[in-house]
Design an enzyme around this catalytic site. Structure first.
Site, PDB file in Angstrom:
ATOM      1  N   ASP A   1      26.772  35.379  28.929  1.00  0.00           N
ATOM      2  CA  ASP A   1      26.659  36.814  29.216  1.00  0.00           C
ATOM      3  C   ASP A   1      27.941  37.597  28.940  1.00  0.00           C
ATOM      4  OD1 ASP A   1      28.006  35.768  31.368  1.00  0.00           O
ATOM      5  OD2 ASP A   1      26.642  36.547  32.907  1.00  0.00           O
ATOM      6  N   ARG A   2      29.041  36.891  28.692  1.00  0.00           N
ATOM      7  CA  ARG A   2      30.287  37.604  28.398  1.00  0.00           C
ATOM      8  C   ARG A   2      30.594  37.571  26.908  1.00  0.00           C
ATOM      9  NH1 ARG A   2      34.696  36.694  33.104  1.00  0.00           N
ATOM     10  NH2 ARG A   2      33.264  36.864  34.852  1.00  0.00           N
TER      11      ARG A   2
ATOM     12  N   LYS B   1      24.272  41.251  31.546  1.00  0.00           N
ATOM     13  CA  LYS B   1      25.182  41.462  30.437  1.00  0.00           C
ATOM     14  C   LYS B   1      24.866  40.426  29.380  1.00  0.00           C
ATOM     15  CE  LYS B   1      29.045  39.184  32.856  1.00  0.00           C
ATOM     16  NZ  LYS B   1      28.696  39.104  34.283  1.00  0.00           N
TER      17      LYS B   1
ATOM     18  N   GLU C   1      31.536  45.999  31.949  1.00  0.00           N
ATOM     19  CA  GLU C   1      32.562  45.665  32.932  1.00  0.00           C
ATOM     20  C   GLU C   1      33.821  45.230  32.200  1.00  0.00           C
ATOM     21  OE1 GLU C   1      31.201  43.913  36.837  1.00  0.00           O
ATOM     22  OE2 GLU C   1      30.044  42.736  35.414  1.00  0.00           O
ATOM     23  N   GLU C   2      34.975  45.446  32.849  1.00  0.00           N
ATOM     24  CA  GLU C   2      36.242  45.052  32.242  1.00  0.00           C
ATOM     25  C   GLU C   2      36.343  43.541  32.039  1.00  0.00           C
ATOM     26  OE1 GLU C   2      38.326  43.028  34.204  1.00  0.00           O
ATOM     27  OE2 GLU C   2      36.748  43.210  35.722  1.00  0.00           O
ATOM     28  N   SER C   3      35.495  42.783  32.746  1.00  0.00           N
ATOM     29  CA  SER C   3      35.561  41.322  32.698  1.00  0.00           C
ATOM     30  C   SER C   3      34.783  40.756  31.516  1.00  0.00           C
ATOM     31  CB  SER C   3      35.013  40.762  34.000  1.00  0.00           C
ATOM     32  OG  SER C   3      33.714  41.280  34.244  1.00  0.00           O
TER      33      SER C   3
ATOM     34  N   SER D   1      28.847  30.246  35.259  1.00  0.00           N
ATOM     35  CA  SER D   1      29.386  31.164  34.254  1.00  0.00           C
ATOM     36  C   SER D   1      30.609  30.606  33.529  1.00  0.00           C
ATOM     37  CB  SER D   1      29.698  32.503  34.918  1.00  0.00           C
ATOM     38  OG  SER D   1      29.974  33.461  33.954  1.00  0.00           O
ATOM     39  N   HIS D   2      31.741  31.281  33.649  1.00  0.00           N
ATOM     40  CA  HIS D   2      32.931  30.887  32.888  1.00  0.00           C
ATOM     41  C   HIS D   2      33.762  29.838  33.623  1.00  0.00           C
ATOM     42  CE1 HIS D   2      33.712  33.995  35.730  1.00  0.00           C
ATOM     43  NE2 HIS D   2      34.972  33.594  35.786  1.00  0.00           N
TER      44      HIS D   2
ATOM     45  N   ARG E   1      28.145  29.964  44.231  1.00  0.00           N
ATOM     46  CA  ARG E   1      28.987  29.125  43.370  1.00  0.00           C
ATOM     47  C   ARG E   1      29.848  28.218  44.213  1.00  0.00           C
ATOM     48  NH1 ARG E   1      31.055  32.962  38.441  1.00  0.00           N
ATOM     49  NH2 ARG E   1      28.921  33.594  38.046  1.00  0.00           N
TER      50      ARG E   1
ATOM     51  N   ASP F   1      30.864  33.095  26.998  1.00  0.00           N
ATOM     52  CA  ASP F   1      31.247  32.223  28.107  1.00  0.00           C
ATOM     53  C   ASP F   1      30.194  31.158  28.386  1.00  0.00           C
ATOM     54  OD1 ASP F   1      29.318  33.886  29.204  1.00  0.00           O
ATOM     55  OD2 ASP F   1      30.234  33.870  31.186  1.00  0.00           O
TER      56      ASP F   1
ATOM     57  N   THR G   1      31.755  46.236  41.201  1.00  0.00           N
ATOM     58  CA  THR G   1      31.779  45.075  40.316  1.00  0.00           C
ATOM     59  C   THR G   1      30.527  44.222  40.496  1.00  0.00           C
ATOM     60  OG1 THR G   1      34.182  45.014  40.302  1.00  0.00           O
ATOM     61  CG2 THR G   1      33.051  42.945  39.858  1.00  0.00           C
TER      62      THR G   1
ATOM     63  N   LYS H   1      21.698  31.202  40.829  1.00  0.00           N
ATOM     64  CA  LYS H   1      21.498  32.635  41.024  1.00  0.00           C
ATOM     65  C   LYS H   1      20.012  32.939  40.926  1.00  0.00           C
ATOM     66  CE  LYS H   1      22.742  35.459  37.662  1.00  0.00           C
ATOM     67  NZ  LYS H   1      23.405  36.473  36.824  1.00  0.00           N
TER      68      LYS H   1
ATOM     69  N   THR I   1      29.577  37.630  44.040  1.00  0.00           N
ATOM     70  CA  THR I   1      29.328  38.632  43.012  1.00  0.00           C
ATOM     71  C   THR I   1      28.138  38.228  42.154  1.00  0.00           C
ATOM     72  OG1 THR I   1      31.742  38.750  42.898  1.00  0.00           O
ATOM     73  CG2 THR I   1      30.529  40.046  41.295  1.00  0.00           C
TER      74      THR I   1
ATOM     75  N   ASP J   1      27.615  30.762  30.336  1.00  0.00           N
ATOM     76  CA  ASP J   1      26.188  31.106  30.392  1.00  0.00           C
ATOM     77  C   ASP J   1      25.791  32.204  29.412  1.00  0.00           C
ATOM     78  OD1 ASP J   1      27.679  32.930  31.907  1.00  0.00           O
ATOM     79  OD2 ASP J   1      25.965  33.426  33.173  1.00  0.00           O
TER      80      ASP J   1
ATOM     81  N   ARG K   1      42.589  40.169  42.294  1.00  0.00           N
ATOM     82  CA  ARG K   1      42.607  40.807  40.983  1.00  0.00           C
ATOM     83  C   ARG K   1      43.303  42.164  41.106  1.00  0.00           C
ATOM     84  NH1 ARG K   1      39.446  37.218  38.520  1.00  0.00           N
ATOM     85  NH2 ARG K   1      37.325  36.762  39.211  1.00  0.00           N
TER      86      ARG K   1
HETATM   87  C1  VG1 Z   1      33.669  38.401  38.111  1.00  0.00           C
HETATM   88  C2  VG1 Z   1      33.910  39.675  37.340  1.00  0.00           C
HETATM   89  C3  VG1 Z   1      32.690  40.570  37.409  1.00  0.00           C
HETATM   90  C4  VG1 Z   1      31.465  39.797  36.909  1.00  0.00           C
HETATM   91  C5  VG1 Z   1      31.312  38.509  37.688  1.00  0.00           C
HETATM   92  C6  VG1 Z   1      30.193  37.641  37.155  1.00  0.00           C
HETATM   93  O1  VG1 Z   1      33.458  38.696  39.475  1.00  0.00           O
HETATM   94  O2  VG1 Z   1      35.036  40.357  37.829  1.00  0.00           O
HETATM   95  O3  VG1 Z   1      32.919  41.731  36.648  1.00  0.00           O
HETATM   96  O4  VG1 Z   1      30.307  40.574  37.052  1.00  0.00           O
HETATM   97  O5  VG1 Z   1      32.514  37.748  37.612  1.00  0.00           O
HETATM   98  O6  VG1 Z   1      30.362  37.370  35.806  1.00  0.00           O
HETATM   99  P1  VG1 Z   1      34.633  38.568  40.577  1.00  0.00           P
HETATM  100  O7  VG1 Z   1      33.971  38.907  41.888  1.00  0.00           O
HETATM  101  O8  VG1 Z   1      35.147  37.176  40.491  1.00  0.00           O
HETATM  102  O9  VG1 Z   1      35.684  39.552  40.180  1.00  0.00           O
HETATM  103  V1  VG1 Z   1      29.807  35.917  35.149  1.00  0.00           V
HETATM  104  O10 VG1 Z   1      29.992  35.957  33.528  1.00  0.00           O
HETATM  105  O11 VG1 Z   1      30.672  34.885  36.130  1.00  0.00           O
HETATM  106  O12 VG1 Z   1      28.141  35.847  35.658  1.00  0.00           O
HETATM  107 CO    CO Z   2      28.904  34.519  32.630  1.00  0.00          CO
END
Ligand code: VG1
Ligand code: CO
Length: 544
Positions: A282-283, A377, A364-366, A114-115, A23, A278, A345, A127, A19, A280, A497
């Site tokens: 972006d959240r 984001k 996004e919901e995340s 990221s998180h 990683r 988070d 997503t 990335k 996504t 990086d 999920r």
């Molecule tokens: C998750 C979230 C998605 C988000 C992605 C990257 O992906 O659901 O909405 O864009 O992480 O976010 P997945 O495929 O695990 O559901 V971040 O803050 O990790 O760059």
């Molecule tokens: Co992130």
């Protein structure tokens, strides 16, 4: 000019960027040639014009500096003319996106998972972002994947590590490397977008907040913007120093991993706003005094009030949300007379819509929200837009939420994650669902009757590209739904999920417990998908 060295190498198999880039565990990235193969595959695919500019930065996690030094040498060998790198190797994801755009770079490497947790035994990621500042689209990531399977050499120059901590220019193999202030450009951009005077006045008038940077990348950004430029009291930003292992925590701004913040906001003497970001940056997590705002609701509420922010006045062209995100934003779009787009997503799917001017805000919901100011984001951006709205409207988060629901109705929403499950079980669950889709419409699960069941496929309205298999949607009569998807960002086994949503109109119960409101959907999800049977779990690991 130092010599270009060609290192023979073996392809590595199936390292699909998910996504959000590649990683893996740090240990995987530490294997000889591993990071190099991926970076060289990116360079081979994007084949930079001689002299092109590349941005490099990361979230400061363990292994960040090592990969940055290697990427600089490889960029020099691959014909780049200049690398812009954040001081200390630091650039939040949205700040990197801004730097790419502002300095007209050909692209950038963002080093982050990221998180996900950081440290020698935890996660790392790489990335590639394109010239618009956004994540590479599927055409590029697919080509990179193909390239990793056939690569037989990577290019580097022989050069020492550079001093990442001293701003200024140095030369590596004939290429200029500028070590830049990672915060200044981003903070200036935020000041252009929002009514800092109104926020400063509100702070003077007693507006308080706490920002938890979770020992991740946003600490320096939040301290500069919130404390130095907006005048919030010293100490407003907590956990503000980026640590290589995030202090041993998950830098994931949700109610589980930011529990201290949540407890503070629900207790006596809570500040007006609690926020977190988070790994990086972006959240975002938004909690008012006594009131958690779901990310899906946050998108809708920000869109409905976006006129409060100077840079957005009179220019909302449309809203986009990822498919699993609740339909709260759709109702706002309808009321404002602008289109609402439903994308798969991942932020990369918003890029074309933003570039084409079809949407101004997306989410996004995340816990991701952002706009056309960059192509990622942006956690702090969302926090500042909330502050701007609260300052201009002189309203509390809770009052704003209640007002919103009284007008648009309320989308009760939750996501249940089953983490680290067996891949075979996860695939069997999804395949089984897919095979039964046709049989579902008309079936009753408790009081819920299936109206539509499909596998989400998206046709990009700008370039016509099709992305199929983006999750299973089961829509019930009356507007509630469940969605099933496998994560594309995990590094261990599979993560299922399950997204749950129940809409209640303005005349319904707007003050119920989310768990109660979603009980029928939770039961239906189990009956439809056989989660316990396929995952061996009786309860989700994380509920957000
Ligand atoms: C998750 C979230 C998605 C988000 C992605 C990257 O992906 O659901 O909405 O864009 O992480 O976010 P997945 O495929 O695990 O559901 V971040 O803050 O990790 O760059
Ligand atoms: Co992130």
């Amino acid at each position: 000019m130092s010599q270009i060295v060609t290192v023979p190498t073996q392809p590595f198999e199936g390292q699909a960027p998910g996504t959000s880039g590649l990683r893996k565990k740090v240990k995987v990235f530490q294997q000889p040639n591993y990071a190099e193969n991926f970076i060289q595959s990116v360079f081979d695919v994007v084949s930079p014009e001689p002299g092109a500019v590349l941005v490099i930065g990361g979230d400061g996690r363990f292994h960040n500096r090592t990969v940055i030094q290697q990427a600089i040498r490889m960029a020099a060998a691959n014909g780049y003319g200049k690398v812009l790198v954040g001081q200390g190797g630091i650039l939040s994801t949205p700040a990197a996106s801004n730097v790419i755009r502002k300095y007209k770079a050909s692209g950038g490497l963002i080093l982050s998972a990221s998180h996900n947790p950081g440290g020698p035994d935890e996660d790392f990621g790489i990335k590639y972002n394109i010239a618009n500042g956004g994540p590479a689209p599927e055409g590029v990531t697919g080509a990179v994947l193909d390239r990793t399977k056939e690569i037989d050499r990577w290019l580097t120059v022989e050069a020492d590590d550079i001093d990442l901590d001293t701003p200024g220019d140095v030369t590596v193999g004939g290429m200029t490397v500028s070590v830049i202030d990672p915060v200044a450009d981003y903070a200036d951009l935020m000041e252009e977008l929002f009514d800092f005077d109104a926020i400063r006045a509100a702070v003077q008038g007693g507006l308080t907040m706490r920002f938890d940077a979770m020992s991740a990348v946003t600490g320096p950004y939040a301290t500069e913007i919130l404390e130095n430029r907006l005048g919030f009291a010293k100490g407003t930003v907590v956990n503000g120093t980026p640590l290589e292992d995030f202090g041993g925590h998950h830098p994931d701004p949700n109610l589980i991993h930011a529990k201290d913040l949540y407890d503070l906001m629900m207790g006596e003497g809570a500040p007006d706003l609690g926020a977190a970001s988070d790994g990086d940056g972006d959240r975002n997590l938004i909690i008012g005094r006594g009131r958690f705002i779901t990310p899906s609701d946050s998108l809708a509420m920000l869109a409905a009030n976006i006129e409060c922010a100077p840079a957005y006045k009179g220019r909302l062209t449309g809203i986009a949300r990822s498919m699993p995100t609740s339909a709260a934003a759709d109702r706002v779009a309808e009321a404002l007379g602008v289109p609402c787009f439903e994308t798969p997503t991942g932020w990369k799917f918003f890029g074309n819509l933003l570039d084409a001017g079809k949407v101004t805000i997306c989410g996004e919901e995340s816990a991701g929200t952002g706009s056309d100011h960059v192509r990622e984001k942006d956690g702090l951006w969302a926090v500042l837009l909330w502050l701007n709205i609260l300052a201009v409207r002189k309203i509390s988060v809770d009052a704003l939420a209640r007002e919103h629901w009284a007008r648009f109705g309320r989308n009760y929403y939750a996501r249940h994650d089953y983490e680290g499950i067996e891949k075979t079980g996860a695939d069997a669950l999804m395949d089984g669902l897919k095979a039964r889709l046709d049989t579902l419409p008309g079936k009753a699960f408790g009081a819920l009757v299936v109206a539509v069941a499909d596998s989400f496929s998206y046709t990009d309205p700008v370039d016509g590209s099709v992305s199929a298999n983006q999750g299973i949607r089961v829509l019930f009569e009356g507007g509630s739904r469940v969605v099933f998807r496998l994560s594309g960002t995990g590094t261990q086994g599979a993560t299922l999920r399950v997204y749950l949503e129940n809409y209640t109109g303005p005349d319904g119960d707007l003050d119920a417990e989310t768990g109660d409101m979603l009980a029928p959907q939770i039961a239906a999800a189990e009956a439809i998908a056989g989660i316990v049977q396929h995952t061996g779990r009786t309860a989700p690991d994380v509920i957000t």
